[in-house]
Each structure stands twice: as structure tokens, then as C-alpha cells.
Design a protein around this motif. Structure first.
Motif, mmCIF file in Angstrom:
data_model
loop_
_atom_site.group_PDB
_atom_site.id
_atom_site.type_symbol
_atom_site.label_atom_id
_atom_site.label_comp_id
_atom_site.label_asym_id
_atom_site.label_seq_id
_atom_site.Cartn_x
_atom_site.Cartn_y
_atom_site.Cartn_z
ATOM 1 N N LEU A 125 26.878 -19.806 91.521
ATOM 2 C CA LEU A 125 27.330 -20.430 92.766
ATOM 3 C C LEU A 125 28.199 -21.649 92.484
ATOM 4 O O LEU A 125 29.189 -21.899 93.184
ATOM 5 C CB LEU A 125 26.132 -20.838 93.631
ATOM 6 N N ALA A 126 27.826 -22.414 91.467
ATOM 7 C CA ALA A 126 28.619 -23.595 91.115
ATOM 8 C C ALA A 126 30.017 -23.198 90.690
ATOM 9 O O ALA A 126 31.015 -23.805 91.120
ATOM 10 C CB ALA A 126 27.911 -24.372 90.001
ATOM 11 N N GLU A 127 30.131 -22.184 89.851
ATOM 12 C CA GLU A 127 31.452 -21.716 89.411
ATOM 13 C C GLU A 127 32.273 -21.215 90.591
ATOM 14 O O GLU A 127 33.476 -21.494 90.688
ATOM 15 C CB GLU A 127 31.288 -20.601 88.381
ATOM 16 N N ALA A 128 31.620 -20.478 91.488
ATOM 17 C CA ALA A 128 32.324 -19.938 92.652
ATOM 18 C C ALA A 128 32.845 -21.062 93.536
ATOM 19 O O ALA A 128 33.975 -20.996 94.057
ATOM 20 C CB ALA A 128 31.399 -19.014 93.444
ATOM 21 N N TYR A 129 32.032 -22.096 93.720
ATOM 22 C CA TYR A 129 32.461 -23.213 94.563
ATOM 23 C C TYR A 129 33.646 -23.949 93.944
ATOM 24 O O TYR A 129 34.659 -24.209 94.617
ATOM 25 C CB TYR A 129 31.314 -24.196 94.788
ATOM 26 N N VAL A 130 33.541 -24.306 92.671
ATOM 27 C CA VAL A 130 34.602 -25.070 92.009
ATOM 28 C C VAL A 130 35.902 -24.266 92.002
ATOM 29 O O VAL A 130 36.986 -24.810 92.242
ATOM 30 C CB VAL A 130 34.169 -25.454 90.581
ATOM 31 N N ALA A 131 35.811 -22.955 91.767
ATOM 32 C CA ALA A 131 37.007 -22.120 91.744
ATOM 33 C C ALA A 131 37.681 -22.049 93.111
ATOM 34 O O ALA A 131 38.907 -22.028 93.220
ATOM 35 C CB ALA A 131 36.655 -20.713 91.269
ATOM 36 N N ALA A 132 36.865 -22.040 94.171
ATOM 37 C CA ALA A 132 37.416 -21.877 95.520
ATOM 38 C C ALA A 132 37.789 -23.192 96.181
ATOM 39 O O ALA A 132 38.827 -23.292 96.850
ATOM 40 C CB ALA A 132 36.410 -21.134 96.397
ATOM 41 N N LEU A 133 36.952 -24.223 96.002
ATOM 42 C CA LEU A 133 37.111 -25.438 96.801
ATOM 43 C C LEU A 133 37.228 -26.725 95.989
ATOM 44 O O LEU A 133 37.422 -27.791 96.557
ATOM 45 C CB LEU A 133 35.936 -25.560 97.786
ATOM 46 N N GLY A 134 37.084 -26.652 94.666
ATOM 47 C CA GLY A 134 37.318 -27.844 93.855
ATOM 48 C C GLY A 134 36.070 -28.647 93.540
ATOM 49 O O GLY A 134 34.994 -28.106 93.338
ATOM 50 N N PRO A 144 31.383 -25.125 79.888
ATOM 51 C CA PRO A 144 32.709 -24.866 80.474
ATOM 52 C C PRO A 144 32.824 -25.353 81.920
ATOM 53 O O PRO A 144 33.898 -25.794 82.348
ATOM 54 C CB PRO A 144 32.840 -23.342 80.391
ATOM 55 N N LEU A 145 31.721 -25.275 82.662
ATOM 56 C CA LEU A 145 31.735 -25.754 84.039
ATOM 57 C C LEU A 145 31.841 -27.277 84.084
ATOM 58 O O LEU A 145 32.624 -27.831 84.873
ATOM 59 C CB LEU A 145 30.473 -25.292 84.760
ATOM 60 N N LEU A 146 31.076 -27.963 83.247
ATOM 61 C CA LEU A 146 31.134 -29.425 83.214
ATOM 62 C C LEU A 146 32.518 -29.925 82.847
ATOM 63 O O LEU A 146 32.952 -30.993 83.306
ATOM 64 C CB LEU A 146 30.096 -29.977 82.233
ATOM 65 N N ASP A 147 33.239 -29.153 82.044
ATOM 66 C CA ASP A 147 34.600 -29.547 81.671
ATOM 67 C C ASP A 147 35.549 -29.552 82.866
ATOM 68 O O ASP A 147 36.604 -30.191 82.819
ATOM 69 C CB ASP A 147 35.141 -28.607 80.591
ATOM 70 N N LEU A 148 35.170 -28.829 83.924
ATOM 71 C CA LEU A 148 36.019 -28.752 85.119
ATOM 72 C C LEU A 148 35.682 -29.831 86.142
ATOM 73 O O LEU A 148 36.423 -30.017 87.114
ATOM 74 C CB LEU A 148 35.869 -27.377 85.780
#
Length: 258
Positions: free
Chosen positions: A38-47, A66-70
């Protein structure tokens, strides 16, 4: 990056309140996303989220790094493992949560594209599954009447698998709010339908109304339906689950438009 080890920390108290209470999430205008997917999906869609909370033991996990790097470092909170256990119900999962400002849906002045209206769908799993099918089918708008399960509850979000971030979701809608704005035919499934969904022309935008698990679409909404359609059930069961029936209808429209 913050490191929280005390249960008296204000951020931890706020997080615990959000996780434990739908009322607190509504009051704060915030939602909690549990887990990497869910975290990856949110960051990819909404930042960027408001904050990203990760347990100490999983800070260097290969799926987490990899997620924390974003995510901007000042938004990252490392939470002591003993504290993280108090804010997550996931067993054997990765200790990661996002706190986000709940996206505010908007009500278009004219609804002339595909849409779906949920009329008193009470089960959060059903609501999430319907939203997931709607997003996958390219439906832009989801309107939820009062009485539906909260679109941003933990259970709904899990069932939706990121669909919430790709839809304009408007809650607490009424017939008066929507009826005058609908510029597309409104269809509903019914066991007393005069047409079969597979024989209905769905090549142009339509609105779908799906009803409560027990009582179906309410009488006031059924009176506004342009056409009732049925789903053949040669197995002889009385009805399909509302989320399954919705998926059948939405993807029949997808099939016809290909």
C-alpha cells in the motif's frame, strides 16, 4: 529522520489513536496505510506521505530500503519494535506504516463519464473489492452513500490494494446530491431484470448502482435506474456477492469497448 522509543511521545500517541479509531481518522482527516504494498502504491500515485513509520527491526529490510529512498528523510520515523507492535495488527508482516492526509473527493457539476454508486454497502471488504474492480476497469468516480463502510478504513484499504489512490471517492452522497448531476444512464443488477448484462450495450459511459448486501439497491435509487440488468447463474444460486456481481458488470463493459 526521527527515532521514537517512548510511548509518551506525541507522534506515537497520535499514531495509536489513528490506528485504533475510525472517529479519530475522520476527525484528523488522516488515514493509515499498513504494509509495503500500500505504501508503494500511494507514493507512486500521489507522492509524499505525511509520515512513514518503520519498525527498528525492518529499517534495513530489502523491501523497505527502496521505498525509504523515495521518501524525504524528515518524514521518516523509526519506531521501537515494542511500540510498533502496539499500532499494527498485521501478523508476520513488514513493520511499515504510512500516515497520509485522506484525499478529498470532489463532486463534478456534471457526471458524464463512467461512475459507480455504492448504496449502503456495509462490509469494508466488499467496499474495498468494489473499488479495486472499479479502478482496474478505468472507472474515474466512486460515490458512496451514507451507510457505506468507510472508504479509508484499514480493512477497506487492504481489500482495495491501492485502488483508492486512483479514484475520485466521494462519501456521504445522497440521491439529491447526485441525481441532477448524472448525465449517463444508470444501471443496476436485479433478479427481476428485463435484460441480461451480456446482451446490454455498454459501449458508452454508464453509471452503476450497487446495493446493500442484504436488501440490495434502495427503492429511492431503484426508481431512478434507467435499466435493470441480470447476470445469468446456471448453477442455480440465488445471488452473487455484491463485489463479484459488480466485477462481472464492469468488465463486461471493458470487453465490449475493446
Amino acid at each position: 529522520m526521527k527515532h521514537v522509543t517512548s510511548r509518551d511521545n506525541a507522534l506515537f500517541k497520535h499514531l495509536k489513536a489513528l490506528v485504533g479509531s475510525t472517529h479519530q481518522r475522520r476527525k484528523a482527516g488522516q488515514s493509515v496505510l499498513d504494509g509495503v504494498h500500500l505504501a508503494e502504491a500511494y507514493v507512486a500515485a500521489l507522492g509524499q506521505p505525511t509520515s512513514c513509520v518503520v519498525g527498528e527491526r525492518h529499517y534495513d529490510h530489502p523491501e523497505v530500503r527502496p521505498l525509504l529512498d523515495l521518501i524525504e528523510p524528515e518524514r521518516v520515523v523509526v519506531l521501537a519494535d515494542t511500540l510498533f507492535a502496539q499500532v499494527s495488527n498485521v501478523v508476520n508482516g513488514i513493520d511499515l506504516l504510512l500516515v497520509i492526509d485522506t484525499p478529498a473527493g470532489h463532486l463534478p457539476s456534471t457526471i458524464d463519464t463512467d461512475c459507480i454508486i455504492l448504496d449502503g454497502v456495509q462490509d469494508a471488504g466488499n467496499v474495498g473489492s468494489i473499488l479495486r474492480s472499479a479502478a482496474a476497469a478505468g472507472i474515474p468516480h466512486a460515490f458512496l452513500t451514507t451507510g457505506c463502510a468507510f472508504a479509508w478504513s484499514v480493512k477497506t484499504l487492504r481489500a482495495g490494494m491501492g485502488a483508492n489512490f486512483h479514484l475520485n471517492i466521494v462519501e456521504h452522497c445522497t440521491l439529491d446530491m447526485l441525481a441532477g448531476r448524472l448525465a449517463v444512464p444508470l444501471l443496476a443488477t436485479s433478479s427481476h431484470a428485463d435484460a441480461i448484462v451480456f446482451e446490454t450495450d455498454l459501449r458508452q459511459p454508464v453509471g452503476w448502482i450497487v446495493g446493500n448486501e442484504g436488501s440490495g439497491v434502495s427503492a429511492e435509487w431503484m426508481d431512478r435506474v434507467t435499466r435493470k440488468v441480470g447476470i445469468p447463474q446456471p448453477g442455480g444460486l440465488e445471488s452473487l456477492n455484491v463485489a463479484a456481481a459488480t466485477a462481472v458488470c464492469l468488465f463486461e463493459a471493458v470487453r465490449q469497448r475493446r
